[in-house]
Design an enzyme around this catalytic site. Sequence first.
Site, mmCIF file in Angstrom:
data_model
loop_
_atom_site.group_PDB
_atom_site.id
_atom_site.type_symbol
_atom_site.label_atom_id
_atom_site.label_comp_id
_atom_site.label_asym_id
_atom_site.label_seq_id
_atom_site.Cartn_x
_atom_site.Cartn_y
_atom_site.Cartn_z
ATOM 1 N N THR A 197 64.276 -23.028 -130.589
ATOM 2 C CA THR A 197 65.667 -22.586 -130.418
ATOM 3 C C THR A 197 66.196 -23.180 -129.115
ATOM 4 O O THR A 197 65.445 -23.355 -128.145
ATOM 5 C CB THR A 197 65.783 -21.047 -130.398
ATOM 6 O OG1 THR A 197 65.151 -20.536 -129.220
ATOM 7 C CG2 THR A 197 65.171 -20.420 -131.645
ATOM 8 N N GLY A 198 67.490 -23.500 -129.112
ATOM 9 C CA GLY A 198 68.035 -24.190 -127.940
ATOM 10 C C GLY A 198 67.434 -25.582 -127.817
ATOM 11 O O GLY A 198 67.248 -26.096 -126.711
ATOM 12 N N GLY A 199 67.175 -26.194 -128.958
ATOM 13 C CA GLY A 199 66.490 -27.494 -128.952
ATOM 14 C C GLY A 199 67.407 -28.692 -128.808
ATOM 15 O O GLY A 199 66.949 -29.822 -128.865
ATOM 16 N N SER A 219 69.375 -29.336 -126.108
ATOM 17 C CA SER A 219 69.780 -29.539 -124.713
ATOM 18 C C SER A 219 68.599 -29.265 -123.784
ATOM 19 O O SER A 219 67.705 -28.482 -124.122
ATOM 20 C CB SER A 219 70.926 -28.572 -124.373
ATOM 21 O OG SER A 219 71.318 -28.698 -123.019
ATOM 22 N N TYR A 247 69.744 -11.394 -115.050
ATOM 23 C CA TYR A 247 68.954 -12.521 -115.572
ATOM 24 C C TYR A 247 67.463 -12.312 -115.278
ATOM 25 O O TYR A 247 66.622 -12.466 -116.167
ATOM 26 C CB TYR A 247 69.436 -13.833 -114.944
ATOM 27 C CG TYR A 247 68.662 -15.049 -115.411
ATOM 28 C CD1 TYR A 247 68.926 -15.627 -116.650
ATOM 29 C CD2 TYR A 247 67.676 -15.628 -114.611
ATOM 30 C CE1 TYR A 247 68.217 -16.743 -117.092
ATOM 31 C CE2 TYR A 247 66.966 -16.741 -115.039
ATOM 32 C CZ TYR A 247 67.240 -17.296 -116.285
ATOM 33 O OH TYR A 247 66.533 -18.404 -116.714
HETATM 34 P P1 NAP Z 1 70.498 -25.652 -121.457
HETATM 35 O O1 NAP Z 1 70.333 -27.124 -121.320
HETATM 36 O O2 NAP Z 1 71.813 -25.039 -121.128
HETATM 37 O O3 NAP Z 1 70.044 -25.205 -122.912
HETATM 38 C C1 NAP Z 1 70.295 -23.935 -123.417
HETATM 39 C C2 NAP Z 1 70.110 -24.022 -124.905
HETATM 40 O O4 NAP Z 1 70.276 -22.738 -125.513
HETATM 41 C C3 NAP Z 1 71.095 -24.962 -125.562
HETATM 42 O O5 NAP Z 1 70.405 -25.765 -126.479
HETATM 43 C C4 NAP Z 1 72.057 -24.031 -126.287
HETATM 44 O O6 NAP Z 1 72.602 -24.681 -127.429
HETATM 45 C C5 NAP Z 1 71.099 -22.899 -126.660
HETATM 46 N N1 NAP Z 1 71.800 -21.657 -126.936
HETATM 47 C C6 NAP Z 1 72.557 -20.919 -126.095
HETATM 48 N N2 NAP Z 1 73.071 -19.845 -126.724
HETATM 49 C C7 NAP Z 1 72.623 -19.917 -128.008
HETATM 50 C C8 NAP Z 1 72.809 -19.110 -129.158
HETATM 51 N N3 NAP Z 1 73.551 -17.993 -129.100
HETATM 52 N N4 NAP Z 1 72.209 -19.473 -130.306
HETATM 53 C C9 NAP Z 1 71.455 -20.596 -130.374
HETATM 54 N N5 NAP Z 1 71.218 -21.386 -129.304
HETATM 55 C C10 NAP Z 1 71.812 -21.047 -128.155
HETATM 56 O O7 NAP Z 1 69.448 -24.878 -120.523
HETATM 57 P P2 NAP Z 1 67.901 -25.108 -120.163
HETATM 58 O O8 NAP Z 1 67.839 -25.215 -118.689
HETATM 59 O O9 NAP Z 1 67.291 -26.157 -121.006
HETATM 60 O O10 NAP Z 1 67.331 -23.661 -120.552
HETATM 61 C C11 NAP Z 1 66.404 -23.431 -121.586
HETATM 62 C C12 NAP Z 1 65.652 -22.140 -121.270
HETATM 63 O O11 NAP Z 1 64.945 -22.303 -120.027
HETATM 64 C C13 NAP Z 1 66.550 -20.911 -121.092
HETATM 65 O O12 NAP Z 1 65.922 -19.793 -121.679
HETATM 66 C C14 NAP Z 1 66.612 -20.743 -119.581
HETATM 67 O O13 NAP Z 1 66.853 -19.413 -119.191
HETATM 68 C C15 NAP Z 1 65.213 -21.193 -119.202
HETATM 69 N N6 NAP Z 1 65.071 -21.613 -117.813
HETATM 70 C C16 NAP Z 1 65.798 -22.655 -117.306
HETATM 71 C C17 NAP Z 1 65.631 -23.007 -115.980
HETATM 72 C C18 NAP Z 1 66.414 -24.140 -115.360
HETATM 73 O O14 NAP Z 1 66.449 -24.231 -114.119
HETATM 74 N N7 NAP Z 1 66.998 -25.040 -116.126
HETATM 75 C C19 NAP Z 1 64.738 -22.305 -115.158
HETATM 76 C C20 NAP Z 1 64.010 -21.257 -115.706
HETATM 77 C C21 NAP Z 1 64.182 -20.909 -117.034
HETATM 78 P P3 NAP Z 1 74.073 -24.331 -128.029
HETATM 79 O O15 NAP Z 1 74.967 -24.063 -126.845
HETATM 80 O O16 NAP Z 1 74.442 -25.547 -128.809
HETATM 81 O O17 NAP Z 1 73.875 -23.133 -128.896
#
Ligand code: NAP
Length: 253
Positions: free
Chosen positions: A12-14, A16, A150
């Site tokens: 999921t969230g694949g 980005s 968060y």
């Molecule tokens: P990102 O690039 O913003 O990706 C977030 C993804 O979640 C996107 O693919 C988005 O796609 C999807 N998404 C959001 N709402 C959704 C929904 N309602 N249904 C289906 N898909 C949904 O962020 P990322 O940094 O890769 O984050 C991925 C995970 O890592 C998250 O759980 C985040 O909390 C965690 N994380 C990130 C960091 C960081 O610094 N980047 C650090 C710790 C943890 P759509 O918008 O197209 O739906």
Amino acid sequence: MKKLQNKVALITGGNSGIGRATARRFADEGAFVYVVARREAELAETIAEIGARAAAIQADVTRMDDLDAVYARVAADGRRLDVLVANAGRVERVMLPDVDADHFDRIFDLNVRAAYFTVQKSLPVLNDGASVIMVSSSLNVRGDAGASVYNASKAAVRSLVRTFATELMPRNIRVNTLSPGPVDTPIIDTQAPTPEAVAAFREYAAGVVPMKRMGRPEEVAAGALFLASDESSFSTGTELRVDGGHAELSPEG
Ligand code: NAP
């Protein structure tokens, strides 16, 4: 031999950031990958990048009907899952006095409730012996200002992993937490209102990491590959941090 040869994964969230890098890596390692998210253009781009080893399923994982449709599609394709990555998540920084019920519900709805049912609803199409990965955060043990909701949501994910791992043990399904530190993905662009403020936030985020840099999505994908593959065959209910020391070390040294 590739590490996920002939395996089927769903992320999921694949489309980005961390999820997209993980989808690419899993496909490179021989898996067929379902990429689940809402935005169509980003889904199409991801599938074009990966090629025939990936398929998009457009869904909002906070909607129970959408989740049902996701797993119905997997079943209709005649596939079952060997790897599930509950990765979709959002972050918003709000100080305690300004937190309102909408903010609280938005974060918990996606980061906790949707993650919970992403796993629960997968069970009928999840193979015995599968690997489930739930994406938390190095913040799940921290108290950084502005992240009360968060951080609590990601601590809840860490907790779910323990109970899911226990309940799914009889099916030899392993469940583990993957906790990234600050990683340079599009999520960072949502953390401040102007390009200048976003640049300043990136600098701040690198500065709080003991390694003095943000991580790359590919580095987190490497952790996901470890947890997804038989390389982690004796790990369940545990947590892999890919965070440059953010959760446990002092940035000052
Ligand atoms: P990102 O690039 O913003 O990706 C977030 C993804 O979640 C996107 O693919 C988005 O796609 C999807 N998404 C959001 N709402 C959704 C929904 N309602 N249904 C289906 N898909 C949904 O962020 P990322 O940094 O890769 O984050 C991925 C995970 O890592 C998250 O759980 C985040 O909390 C965690 N994380 C990130 C960091 C960081 O610094 N980047 C650090 C710790 C943890 P759509 O918008 O197209 O739906």
